[in-house]
Design an enzyme around this catalytic site. Structure first.
Site, PDB file in Angstrom:
ATOM      1  N   ALA A   8       5.986  -1.929   3.352  1.00 20.30           N
ATOM      2  CA  ALA A   8       6.294  -1.382   2.285  1.00 20.30           C
ATOM      3  C   ALA A   8       8.360  -1.969   2.797  1.00 20.30           C
ATOM      4  CB  ALA A   8       6.778  -0.166   2.195  1.00 20.30           C
ATOM      5  N   GLY A  57       2.117  -2.127   5.315  1.00 23.14           N
ATOM      6  CA  GLY A  57       1.212  -3.516   4.008  1.00 23.14           C
ATOM      7  C   GLY A  57       1.310  -4.647   4.371  1.00 23.14           C
ATOM      8  N   GLU A  82      -2.087  -5.503   5.959  1.00 23.89           N
ATOM      9  CA  GLU A  82      -3.209  -5.042   4.871  1.00 23.89           C
ATOM     10  C   GLU A  82      -2.825  -6.107   3.369  1.00 23.89           C
ATOM     11  OE1 GLU A  82      -3.141  -0.056   5.013  1.00 23.89           O
ATOM     12  OE2 GLU A  82      -1.300  -0.915   4.049  1.00 23.89           O
ATOM     13  N   GLU A  99       2.595   2.511  11.304  1.00 19.40           N
ATOM     14  CA  GLU A  99       2.583   3.610  10.120  1.00 19.40           C
ATOM     15  C   GLU A  99       2.399   5.017  11.300  1.00 19.40           C
ATOM     16  OE1 GLU A  99       1.536   0.712   7.492  1.00 19.40           O
ATOM     17  OE2 GLU A  99       0.826   0.974   9.162  1.00 19.40           O
TER      18      GLU A  99
END
Length: 697
Positions: free
Chosen positions: A61, A102, A105, A125
């Site tokens: 992020a 992210g 991911e 996270e």
């Protein structure tokens, strides 16, 4: 430009380009989505490669958008990953250097993954009190296996790609390369361009030979290690869903878990810490591109506990250190302690023998100030008395080379006065290390009125090099941390006057989450230190009120662990704090002498009086410009004073309680005749924030 699109033969290459770590902000996500759609529409393109520019595939992020509407704006990360996964042409992730959060991911949503060896891979996270929210808990167990995936998700720690590639049966990486990863990924994309259907991680099974038994074992382990943090157990249960649920159901549960954790005070505190740590190094009037002074050699004056610990920080960072003492015996003791500390690390397997030898080879000693003439940075760690400091800095002024930074490790004394002992006040700065200096993360950098900007910038950079959390403070008695702790300690003393025992106060504060209560902390640091400060206060500030119980304790020679007796009794060779009948009797007589009426005091009152005393004094520091920002105060207390991390520091905690409620409690405390009512007048900044409905952080 946040993502580039180019075509290499039949392969479209989409390159994330959002420095410094290709954060997946809104503009980047939109550009990648546009690239995927463009490649889909181009009949000449048979496969796609997604990679990252610079020194990262993607760090996840974009922290600049964290918590803002842009973070969720469409295409959000879930939508982007769904688009990539549904692409009719093979999509290959070319992963290098950093692939986290992210970013990982997104890579898991691609059909294939080619990684460069040495790439750091993580889902961190949990360190923000969250769980991966874009499929990480559902896809990683399917690609890597349940146990290694759970270990990564619950710890948040990075693992090198080649280590993960060795996991039996893993489908995380299709290829690991040492050469240029983009070239390898383009070639690989050409090879798989005709393969259909495109493989999807979501279609794999989350593997473990005995999943339920393992997950129950993991629950016991994780639960025991994370009692103050809800995220690790929530991560575990969400990973368990990858075993027990269909993919889409697991994804829904993951999103629910992510949103629930976002609202917890623990996650808010950890996110606050994340940003506070990054902003602490920024100084309003010192540009980030300020040229730095060269620091290639360090001098340390004093070979005691503090001087030795300070020296170890620089030796650990590969910088040569010269320690100066007045007597050879003191030098020998200091060097022996450094050796003992390193040998202990070697025995525990934390330090290799060759590293130990390298560090000791960087250390030299002297009894002569002239031997410091080549040092770029000289730090004094001598007795905390202004006359002693004066003698040291006058000698340094004579021998130090032009441009050398002269630093004082003072914990309370006036850095401007210390600078005045030299003809170069612009080169003088405070570097307040915390004991043990080779362990504690905090470094208070005290900016004098004459301290040059390049000196300040250099010391902040040095703090980073020696792995400290450096926080800037202006000049005042005690700077940020010790000025605040004095008010905390005064309240602890008043609580004794009103009927509390030292162990009751300590237990309440430790239950709240402090590493150590005020009386155990006093015994560890030495109660004579506080006694010396109070003696100064009786002259400088005769109107300041203290409990006399601390002075009575010191008059008995009970200075703490070093004398085997303080607020507690100690057995030789042990640190266990044993309640003392001597102290009980001392407090009984003291209360009688002042006519105190004792009462039952709740843990909540104990905690709030101590913590809100920190908050009110910090508000004064902010008003006076001693501290730059409230988050800096939190960093000082989280890294130097054992404040519980999951509460985010005193200012973050005050915001969580609500500043209106803080002030209401302060008004109640002010009515207590045994307390210092004047102190509980809200600092102007605190009163203003309450009136405006605002918060510190």
């Amino acid at each position: 430009m946040t993502a580039h699109y180019e075509v290499r033969g039949p392969v479209a290459v989409i390159t994330l380009d959002n420095p410094p770590v290709n954060g997946l902000g809104f503009a980047t996500r939109a550009a990648v989505a546009a690239g995927v759609e463009r490649a889909e529409a181009d009949p000449a393109v048979t496969a796609l490669v997604i990679t990252g520019a610079g020194k990262a595939f993607s760090g996840g992020a974009d922290i600049k958008e964290f918590g803002s509407p842009k973070a969720l704006a469409e295409p959000n990360l879930l939508s982007l990953i769904a688009l990539v996964e549904a692409c009719s042409k093979p999509v290959v992730a070319a992963i290098h250097t950093v692939c986290m959060g992210g970013g990982l991911e997104l890579a898991l949503g691609c059909h294939y993954r080619v990684a460069q060896s040495g790439t750091k891979v993580a889902l961190p996270e949990v360190k923000l009190g969250l769980l991966p929210g874009a499929g990480g808990t559902q896809r990683l167990p399917r690609a890597l296996g349940v146990e290694p995936a759970l270990n990564m998700i619950v710890s948040g720690e990075p693992v090198e790609a080649q280590m993960l590639a060795m996991v039996p049966g893993q489908r995380l990486f299709d290829k690991i390369v040492d050469a240029d990863v983009l070239d390898a990924a383009v070639k690989f994309a050409e090879e798989v361009s005709e393969k259909r259907p495109c493989p999807k991680v979501r279609d794999l099974k989350a593997r473990h030979p005995n999943a339920e038994a393992y997950l129950q074992f993991a629950r016991n382990m994780v639960g025991g290690m994370s009692k103050n943090f809800p995220a690790p157990l929530r991560c575990l249960e969400t990973v368990a869903n990858a075993v027990n649920m269909k993919f889409d159901d697991g994804m829904r549960a993951e999103r629910e878990g992510f949103m629930a954790l976002m609202m917890t005070p623990e996650s808010k505190a950890l996110r606050h810490l994340f940003f506070a740590e990054r902003v602490a190094s920024k100084i309003a009037d010192v540009p980030e591109d300020t040229p730095l002074r060269t620091v290639a050699k360090v001098g340390v004056i004093g070979a005691g506990t503090m001087g030795g610990g300070i020296s170890m920080n620089f030796l650990n960072a590969g910088l040569p250190v010269t320690i100066l003492e007045t007597k050879q015996e003191a030098l020998d003791r200091g060097v022996a302690t450094i050796r003992k500390n390193y040998e202990s690390q070697v025995k525990k397997g934390k330090l290799k023998e060759d590293k130990y030898a390298q560090r000791m080879a960087l250390l030299s000693t002297t009894l002569n100030y002239a031997d410091l003439k080549d040092c770029d940075l000289i730090i004094e760690a001598v007795f905390e008395e202004i006359g002693v400091k004066e003698a040291v800095f006058k000698q340094l002024d004579e021998v130090a080379k032009p441009g050398a930074i002269l630093a004082s490790n003072t914990s309370t004394l006036d850095v401007d006065k210390i600078a005045s002992f030299t003809k170069r006040p612009q080169d003088v700065v405070g570097m307040h290390f915390f004991s043990p200096a080779n362990v504690m993360k905090l470094l208070e950098v005290v900016r004098g009125k004459a301290t040059a900007k390049d000196v300040l910038a250099t010391v902040m950079a040095i703090g980073k090099k020696i792995k400290k959390t450096a926080v800037v403070s202006g000049v005042c008695d005690g700077f940020i941390g010790n000025r605040m702790i004095e008010q905390y300690s005064r309240q602890a003393g008043f609580l004794l006057d009103e009927g509390c025992t030292p162990q009751q106060v300590d237990k309440a504060v430790e239950k709240f989450g402090f590493a150590m209560g005020p009386f155990r902390m006093g015994d560890l640091a030495g109660n004579d230190i506080g006694w010396a400060i109070r003696k100064r206060r009786y002259v400088d500030k005769p109107g300041m009120k203290y409990s006399a119980s601390s002075d009575r304790l010191c008059e008995l020679g009970r200075f703490g662990q070093k004398t085997g007796a303080g607020w507690y009794d100690y057995q030789a060779g042990k640190r266990d704090a044993i309640p003392s009948p001597v102290v009980d009797e001392l407090l009984k007589k003291h209360r009688e002498s002042i006519g105190a009426k004792t009462r039952d005091i709740s843990d909540e009152e104990i905690v709030h009086r101590l913590v809100f005393a920190l908050v009110n004094e910090a508000a004064h520091l902010l008003e006076e410009g001693i501290a730059q920002r409230a988050s800096d105060v939190d960093m000082v207390y989280l890294t130097g004073y054992g404040f519980p991390i999951w509460r985010g520091g005193p200012m973050c905690y005050a915001d969580t309680v609500g500043l209106f409620n803080v002030v209401q409690a302060m008004k109640r405390f002010a009515k207590n005749p045994m307390d210092d009512g004047a102190f509980w007048t809200p600092a102007p900044l605190l009163a203003r924030l309450v009136a405006e409905g605002k918060s510190f952080t």
